[in-house]
Design an enzyme around this catalytic site. Structure first.
Site, PDB file in Angstrom:
ATOM      1  CG  ASP A 138      -0.287  -0.342   5.450  1.00 57.70           C
ATOM      2  OD1 ASP A 138       0.428  -0.392   6.467  1.00 57.70           O
ATOM      3  OD2 ASP A 138      -0.226  -1.170   4.522  1.00 57.70           O
ATOM      4  NE  ARG A 215      16.308  -3.805  -8.144  1.00 59.99           N
ATOM      5  CZ  ARG A 215      16.904  -2.961  -8.971  1.00 59.99           C
ATOM      6  NH1 ARG A 215      16.476  -1.727  -9.087  1.00 59.99           N
ATOM      7  NH2 ARG A 215      17.926  -3.359  -9.708  1.00 59.99           N
ATOM      8  NE  ARG A 218       2.125  -1.076 -11.670  1.00 63.58           N
ATOM      9  CZ  ARG A 218       0.961  -1.244 -12.272  1.00 63.58           C
ATOM     10  NH1 ARG A 218       0.295  -2.361 -12.139  1.00 63.58           N
ATOM     11  NH2 ARG A 218       0.463  -0.280 -13.032  1.00 63.58           N
ATOM     12  CB  SER A 282       7.202   4.211   1.158  1.00 64.50           C
ATOM     13  OG  SER A 282       8.197   3.220   1.209  1.00 64.50           O
TER      14      SER A 282
HETATM   15  N1  UDP Z   1      12.546  -2.857   0.196  1.00 70.83           N
HETATM   16  C1  UDP Z   1      13.910  -3.031   0.189  1.00 70.83           C
HETATM   17  N2  UDP Z   1      14.484  -3.630  -0.875  1.00 70.83           N
HETATM   18  C2  UDP Z   1      13.780  -4.080  -1.940  1.00 70.83           C
HETATM   19  C3  UDP Z   1      12.373  -3.907  -1.922  1.00 70.83           C
HETATM   20  C4  UDP Z   1      11.780  -3.284  -0.845  1.00 70.83           C
HETATM   21  O1  UDP Z   1      14.604  -2.644   1.124  1.00 70.83           O
HETATM   22  O2  UDP Z   1      14.373  -4.618  -2.875  1.00 70.83           O
HETATM   23  C5  UDP Z   1      11.910  -2.187   1.332  1.00 70.83           C
HETATM   24  C6  UDP Z   1      11.368  -0.815   0.941  1.00 70.83           C
HETATM   25  O3  UDP Z   1      12.324   0.191   1.025  1.00 70.83           O
HETATM   26  C7  UDP Z   1      10.233  -0.611   1.899  1.00 70.83           C
HETATM   27  C8  UDP Z   1       9.723  -2.032   2.138  1.00 70.83           C
HETATM   28  O4  UDP Z   1      10.773  -2.906   1.742  1.00 70.83           O
HETATM   29  O5  UDP Z   1      10.680  -0.050   3.110  1.00 70.83           O
HETATM   30  C9  UDP Z   1       8.483  -2.350   1.358  1.00 70.83           C
HETATM   31  O6  UDP Z   1       8.678  -1.912   0.044  1.00 70.83           O
HETATM   32  P1  UDP Z   1       7.560  -1.946  -1.060  1.00 70.83           P
HETATM   33  O7  UDP Z   1       8.040  -1.190  -2.241  1.00 70.83           O
HETATM   34  O8  UDP Z   1       7.124  -3.351  -1.276  1.00 70.83           O
HETATM   35  O9  UDP Z   1       6.333  -1.212  -0.373  1.00 70.83           O
HETATM   36  P2  UDP Z   1       6.175   0.284   0.159  1.00 70.83           P
HETATM   37  O10 UDP Z   1       6.084   0.124   1.647  1.00 70.83           O
HETATM   38  O11 UDP Z   1       7.316   1.111  -0.274  1.00 70.83           O
HETATM   39  O12 UDP Z   1       4.899   0.714  -0.433  1.00 70.83           O
END
Ligand code: UDP
Length: 398
Positions: A138, A215, A218, A282
């Site tokens: 990442d 949603r 963290r 993200s």
């Molecule tokens: N995600 C989702 N629904 C949820 C939780 C996460 O679609 O209830 C998707 C979110 O939009 C992202 C990915 O899963 O594309 C990972 O989300 P997270 O917040 O864990 O990590 P991020 O990549 O945003 O730091």
């Protein structure tokens, strides 16, 4: 007057828009003036906005400047074999030779490599010989200060403190985070585009719940203020932390039980959708636009290649990094009061992603990027025994 500061979401952002008390009478003269200034500013930006390309954008023009900027540090000295040897310590080596694709035997994240290889294999017939190093982590790998001592590395996301060359993330095809709703990992942007566009039609703008929604896990504490605001003001925001692979206890979800995950399609029932950086940018952002809801994008440090063509106040609402709960509250209530503006920005955002983040744009970007990068290579690309050929299923079937 219960006034709450909304300090500098961007440089010219009004300091205060509105207080906690929703009644018109409680608004100070100053707050009304500041709100009016913001309305004027947004209207002006919407009026002055000129689309980044004419017609069907067959040549992914909207994103071209990013390629130019990312390759600039290598323009004068070019890319030598020695530079790539150093880069190889920080990523996976790929080689294109005689229209075939080769790679290090090991890839740190195989699903991510396959998301990348989908695009490289599609283009390999049209690409000249080259060596490159692709970072599948990442986090970017080339801090600006080290630029001279490092070779080029391709990464999906970076801030302005890094010299990595941005490529379209693996998740456009495969290898995105696996959550319970997407057990094989978020990918297939082509399919998600279609299903999200259809879901968006199920809830009209006026039927959407006029509250903020988020949603996610963290992955950055920048998200905390929104989660805490949601606990205080569920009438204004529904934002909850979900589990990720690192979850150990409710401490990791800000002292609450993890919430159930919500699929992108169900985000479309809400009018205001929040995006934050995670470890890096993200993958959430591009999906949110397709709901035809208003996207609130917090922070502008972490980018993917397509972020630069999206314009604040035209395609999304920019919010400064680490906003306070009061600032978030103020900007949501501002758009509740100015529904026409919210709707207009949401439509611009959705249209931009529909028109300029198509699968053909992703392929076009990869192709342009690699063709430009290849011009910088200063050595003869030769076959190497330690690399293995990556074959497409399609080729194997032939
Ligand atoms: N995600 C989702 N629904 C949820 C939780 C996460 O679609 O209830 C998707 C979110 O939009 C992202 C990915 O899963 O594309 C990972 O989300 P997270 O917040 O864990 O990590 P991020 O990549 O945003 O730091």
């Amino acid at each position: 007057c219960k006034c709450y500061a909304l300090s500098s979401i961007d440089d010219n952002y009004p300091n205060k828009i509105r207080g906690l008390d929703n009644s018109e009478n409680s608004r100070s003269q100053e707050e009304i003036l500041i709100g009016d200034r913001l309305i004027k500013k947004i209207k002006k930006l919407l009026e002055e906005y000129t689309p980044c390309s004419e017609g069907g954008d067959v040549n992914c023009e909207c994103h071209s400047d990013v390629i130019f900027n990312d390759l600039k540090p290598y323009q004068s000295k070019g890319v030598t074999n020695q530079m790539l040897r150093i880069s190889a310590k920080y990523g996976t080596r790929y080689k294109i030779l005689n229209h075939r694709l080769y790679r290090d035997i090991e890839c740190m994240f195989p699903a991510r490599c396959s998301g990348i290889e989908h695009f490289l294999l599609k283009l390999v017939d049209e690409l000249p010989d080259m060596d490159l190093v692709v970072n599948t982590r990442d986090w970017p790998q080339v801090p600006t200060g080290l630029g001279d001592r490092m070779g080029p590395i391709f990464s999906f996301s970076k801030t302005s403190s890094y010299l990595d060359i941005m490529y379209p993330a693996w998740t456009f095809w495969a290898g995105g985070p696996a959550i319970s709703l997407y057990p094989t990992g978020i990918g297939r942007w082509d399919l998600l585009r279609d299903s999200l566009t259809k879901s968006a039609l199920k809830t009209s703008w006026t039927e959407k719940l006029p509250i903020g929604f988020f949603r996610g896990s963290r992955t950055s504490d920048e998200r905390d203020a929104l989660i805490l605001l949601s606990r205080l003001r569920p009438d204004l925001v529904d934002a909850q932390y979900t589990k990720n692979q690192a979850w150990k206890s409710p401490k990791d979800t800000l002292n609450a039980e993890p919430a159930k995950e919500v699929q992108f399609e169900d985000h479309c029932r809400y009018k205001y959708l929040f995006n934050f950086r995670g470890v890096a940018a993200s993958f959430r952002l591009k999906h949110l636009f397709l709901c035809n809801s208003l996207v609130f994008h917090v922070g502008d440090d972490w980018n993917e290649f397509f972020y630069f063509a999206l314009k604040p106040w035209v395609h999304y609402v920019p919010i400064k990094s680490y906003p306070s709960a009061e600032e978030i509250e103020s900007i949501i209530t501002f758009f509740q009061d100015n529904d026409d503006l919210a709707r207009e920005i949401s439509e611009h955002g959705k249209q931009f992603i529909l028109d300029h983040l198509r699968m053909q744009d992703i392929e076009c970007y990869w192709k342009k990027l690699l063709l430009e990068y290849q011009k910088l290579i200063k050595f003869n690309v030769v076959s190497e025994e330690e690399l293995v050929e990556v074959k497409s299923k399609y080729r194997e079937e032939l």
